[in-house]
Scaffold this active site. Structure first.
Site, PDB file in Angstrom:
ATOM      1  N   ASN A 243       0.134   0.383   6.150  1.00  0.00           N
ATOM      2  CA  ASN A 243       0.752  -0.486   5.148  1.00  0.00           C
ATOM      3  C   ASN A 243       1.357  -1.652   5.925  1.00  0.00           C
ATOM      4  OD1 ASN A 243       2.226  -1.626   3.090  1.00  0.00           O
ATOM      5  ND2 ASN A 243       3.757   0.015   3.003  1.00  0.00           N
ATOM      6  N   GLY A 244       0.970  -2.886   5.601  1.00  0.00           N
ATOM      7  CA  GLY A 244       1.498  -4.046   6.319  1.00  0.00           C
ATOM      8  C   GLY A 244       0.375  -4.974   6.743  1.00  0.00           C
TER       9      GLY A 244
ATOM     10  N   CYS B 197       0.855  -1.173   0.000  1.00  0.00           N
ATOM     11  CA  CYS B 197       0.000   0.000   0.000  1.00  0.00           C
ATOM     12  C   CYS B 197       0.900   1.234   0.000  1.00  0.00           C
ATOM     13  CB  CYS B 197      -0.865   0.019   1.243  1.00  0.00           C
ATOM     14  SG  CYS B 197      -1.820  -1.482   1.438  1.00  0.00           S
TER      15      CYS B 197
ATOM     16  N   TRP C  97      -3.663  -1.943  -1.540  1.00  0.00           N
ATOM     17  CA  TRP C  97      -3.554  -3.215  -2.259  1.00  0.00           C
ATOM     18  C   TRP C  97      -4.045  -4.252  -1.250  1.00  0.00           C
ATOM     19  CZ3 TRP C  97      -0.948  -7.914  -1.843  1.00  0.00           C
ATOM     20  CH2 TRP C  97      -0.828  -8.658  -3.016  1.00  0.00           C
TER      21      TRP C  97
ATOM     22  N   GLU D 276       3.217 -11.129 -16.757  1.00  0.00           N
ATOM     23  CA  GLU D 276       2.726 -10.188 -15.745  1.00  0.00           C
ATOM     24  C   GLU D 276       2.061  -8.948 -16.338  1.00  0.00           C
ATOM     25  OE1 GLU D 276       5.544  -8.402 -13.019  1.00  0.00           O
ATOM     26  OE2 GLU D 276       7.096  -8.458 -14.528  1.00  0.00           O
TER      27      GLU D 276
ATOM     28  N   LYS E  66       8.013 -11.312 -17.724  1.00  0.00           N
ATOM     29  CA  LYS E  66       7.575  -9.992 -18.213  1.00  0.00           C
ATOM     30  C   LYS E  66       6.297 -10.140 -19.023  1.00  0.00           C
ATOM     31  CE  LYS E  66       9.259  -7.861 -16.197  1.00  0.00           C
ATOM     32  NZ  LYS E  66      10.349  -7.926 -15.255  1.00  0.00           N
TER      33      LYS E  66
ATOM     34  N   ARG F   3       2.239   1.201  -6.075  1.00  0.00           N
ATOM     35  CA  ARG F   3       2.449   0.295  -4.949  1.00  0.00           C
ATOM     36  C   ARG F   3       1.213  -0.559  -4.674  1.00  0.00           C
ATOM     37  NH1 ARG F   3       6.760   1.790  -1.556  1.00  0.00           N
ATOM     38  NH2 ARG F   3       5.836   0.529   0.065  1.00  0.00           N
TER      39      ARG F   3
ATOM     40  N   GLU G 168      13.026 -14.661 -17.262  1.00  0.00           N
ATOM     41  CA  GLU G 168      12.654 -13.251 -17.090  1.00  0.00           C
ATOM     42  C   GLU G 168      11.745 -12.795 -18.238  1.00  0.00           C
ATOM     43  OE1 GLU G 168      12.460 -11.056 -15.007  1.00  0.00           O
ATOM     44  OE2 GLU G 168      12.581  -9.115 -15.986  1.00  0.00           O
TER      45      GLU G 168
ATOM     46  N   LYS H  84       4.086  -2.937  -6.706  1.00  0.00           N
ATOM     47  CA  LYS H  84       5.514  -2.744  -6.973  1.00  0.00           C
ATOM     48  C   LYS H  84       6.380  -3.283  -5.840  1.00  0.00           C
ATOM     49  CE  LYS H  84       8.996  -1.127  -9.265  1.00  0.00           C
ATOM     50  NZ  LYS H  84       9.381  -1.966 -10.412  1.00  0.00           N
TER      51      LYS H  84
ATOM     52  N   HIS I 173      12.657 -33.065 -22.252  1.00  0.00           N
ATOM     53  CA  HIS I 173      12.190 -33.734 -21.033  1.00  0.00           C
ATOM     54  C   HIS I 173      10.742 -33.356 -20.723  1.00  0.00           C
ATOM     55  CE1 HIS I 173      16.218 -35.193 -20.382  1.00  0.00           C
ATOM     56  NE2 HIS I 173      16.673 -33.964 -20.551  1.00  0.00           N
TER      57      HIS I 173
END
Ligand code: F6R
Length: 608
Positions: free
Chosen positions: A100-101, A2, A74, A488, A485, A27, A481, A603, A504
């Protein structure tokens, strides 16, 4: 996770808070709210959705107060509804809290409060804070927050105002970031410098278990045990325009295009060609033990973890050090048994990722020494490690990490070179690596000048629902990576695989509806990659190859080709990731996704 922003001063608080919230929106962004105080009157608004929804809500109201707190959420506990948006308040609407938390013992606290007749109006853990502060308030807001802190378990960065304490904001932290900003016409607090960088670059970091009372004229800090703390403000280097779009449609694109400069910033003052030994001032305090170290573990999450995976190959090439890379979220639960003189490198853009912080705390308990590779100056990881290297990349605002990845790779290379040169790496190899590093910014620029070509490729393929990314050795983590990208920000399903693993299992997926991005520069793995590409082509799979420019053989074999300039094997990942970033960006754009704020993501992941 948040975002928190607070202001108390001479100006109207509301526009400052809204602007700060917009800068923090990356965030977390499922709801937002603010409380602005004017004498004993508090204007209090909350809205579901982005900050614009909150703006619409307050549009017809004249909010004149010059002190207030604001939050972008968030969701962790409770759906993203207006009732669950912050600020939360007590029954009498005297106390207003943003948080926040996560309050881990909130259920126990809530039941106790409910038994005493307190009615709750949200499903959040945060609301218990408002009721507890209200219960303990006897005229001293800071004391009420201190008592509340002693009752709660978990992590928090909080900001509180009280109707009877105009012109006063109390903030406190345990585990979640909180920074005080010292301005000309007032003072600030925020979870992130970007929220206040337009008004001040003088900041004071609050440590865990500290509180601060902020007024128009200044601030006082004390510990949870009520011991006064003296701390001077530090000056941060970030400029206001770092947090602006500057003509780019998205921060992600801006940050991809900033990468030549990001590389220069990571290397500035650190390259020393003569002896082939880079200079890293930040690790000098621990140099005597570091240079003897023969075992390193890199811990990180997400994109930073993939940078660590590339780092493993680089360290293996340049040093005699035994190196491991671990997901911080797993590392913290392992039974740790380090050889003597092990160094843990925590790598993190934000410096606040909860899993990475927990991992280094666990490693510290077991006697390891700690280094940080961190972008945000003064962040928790930078302060909890013994020494480290800053990325100096400026704020990264797009939720999908781009420029920090190549900065992390650069710093890992510098560190490996420095250690390697004190071990078996020759002068010639050292100088060769430094020369290759020096030209990287122009080489990245060359790739960026091909953005239209990459956009055209994205246009051709964005409607495919499943993608594969393949690479080997240095470029295997680039495959992971690249897939991260794409998924997401475009929500296309993508897998990143070591190309050798194809037979495999994943080869079963290959058909004409499945594009594969094959990362195949001319390195020591080139021939093997060519074999893998042939296996895909003979099963009618579509291949987009990222290869060394001028590689006609590869170009002939594949459906589409993106060239990158030639460099050393160890540096190919820095170049190869750029087309992957652009493919993801343009696919997401063709799909009309919310690129800088992809769904469900935040973020800075400050909760486990
Ligand atoms: C992906 C992304 C995340 C972060 C991860 C770690 O694009 O941004 O995977 O890399 O959350 O964050 P930091 O580096 O701040 O520890």
């Amino acid at each position: 996770m948040c975002g928190i922003v607070c202001y108390v001063g001479k100006k109207k608080a509301q526009p400052i808070l809204i602007e700060g919230l917009k800068r923090l929106e990356y965030r977390g962004y499922d709801s937002a709210g603010l409380a602005v105080q004017n004498g004993d009157h508090v204007d209090y608004f909350r809205a579901v959705g982005r900050i614009v929804e909150l703006e619409k809500k307050i549009h017809d109201h004249d909010i004149t107060g010059s002190s207030g707190i604001a939050h972008t959420r968030w969701a962790t506990h409770g759906e993203p509804t207006e009732e669950n948006a912050h600020p939360h308040t007590d029954q009498e609407k005297n106390v207003f809290v943003i948080h926040n938390g996560i309050i881990e013992n909130y259920q126990i606290l809530k039941s106790k409060l409910q038994k005493n007749g307190v009615r709750f109006s949200s499903d959040t853990d945060t609301e218990v804070l408002a009721h507890l502060i209200s219960k303990y308030f006897d005229g001293d807001l800071c004391e009420a927050v201190r008592k509340t802190m002693s009752k709660v378990e978990g992590t928090f960065g909080i900001a509180v105002i009280h109707r009877n304490k105009p012109g006063q904001i109390v903030v406190a932290r345990r585990g979640s970031p909180l920074i005080i900003g010292v301005g000309k016409d007032g003072n600030f607090a925020a979870s992130d410098i970007s929220a206040m960088v337009r008004y001040t670059n003088k900041v004071v970091h609050l440590n865990d278990n500290e509180l601060a009372t902020i007024t128009e004229d200044g601030f006082t800090i004390s510990t949870a045990q009520a011991i006064a703390v003296q701390r001077d403000a530090e000056t941060v280097e970030w400029a206001p325009e770092d947090a602006e779009l500057n003509g780019f449609p998205h921060f992600m694109l801006k940050e991809i295009f900033e990468q030549p400069e990001t590389l220069r910033n990571a290397m500035r003052g650190r390259l020393e060609q003569g002896e082939g030994v880079p200079r890293l001032g930040g690790i000098m305090p621990v140099w005597d033990t570091l240079k003897e170290c023969r075992h390193i573990v890199i811990v990180a999450c997400g994109t930073s973890y993939f940078a660590g995976c590339v780092g493993r190959y680089i360290f293996e090439k340049l040093t005699e050090i035994d190196i491991e890379v671990e997901l911080a979220s797993e590392f913290r639960y392992r039974k740790l048994n380090f050889p003597h003189n092990t160094y843990i490198i925590a790598m993190s853009q934000s410096g606040e990722t909860a899993d990475t912080l927990a991992a280094i705390r666990e490693a510290r308990r077991k006697g390891a020494k700690l280094l940080g590779i961190v972008n945000v100056v003064g962040s928790s990881i930078s302060r909890e490690t013994d020494a480290g290297v800053y990325n100096h990349a400026g704020p990264e605002i797009g939720v999908a990490s781009t420029k920090i990845f190549i900065s992390q790779l650069t710093i890992l290379t510098l560190l490996a070179l420095l250690l390697g040169r004190h071990q078996n790496l020759s002068l010639t190899e050292g100088v060769e690596a430094i020369r290759a590093l020096e030209v990287l910014p122009e080489q990245v620029q060359t790739i960026l000048s091909e953005a239209n070509h990459i956009q055209a490729i994205a246009e051709k393929y964005y409607h495919y629902n499943n993608w594969l990314f393949l690479g080997r050795k240095y470029c295997y983590p680039i495959a992971m990576e690249g897939a991260l990208k794409l998924k997401e920000i475009s929500y296309i399903h993508a897998e990143g695989y070591a190309a050798g693993e194809m037979k495999h299992g994943p080869i079963a997926l290959i058909n004409p509806d499945m594009p594969t991005v094959a990362i195949a520069p001319k390195d020591s793995m080139y021939d093997k990659m060519i074999n893998n590409i042939q296996e895909i082509k003979s099963r009618k799979g579509l291949v987009i190859a990222i290869g060394t420019e001028g590689d006609e053989q590869l170009k002939e074999m594949v459906d589409d080709f993106i060239g990158i300039p030639p460099t050393l094997d160890i540096l190919n990942p820095i170049l190869a990731v750029v087309p992957c970033q652009l493919i993801a960006y343009y696919c997401a754009r063709f799909l009309n996704r919310d690129i800088d704020k992809p769904r469900n993501l935040a973020k800075s992941v400050t909760v486990e």
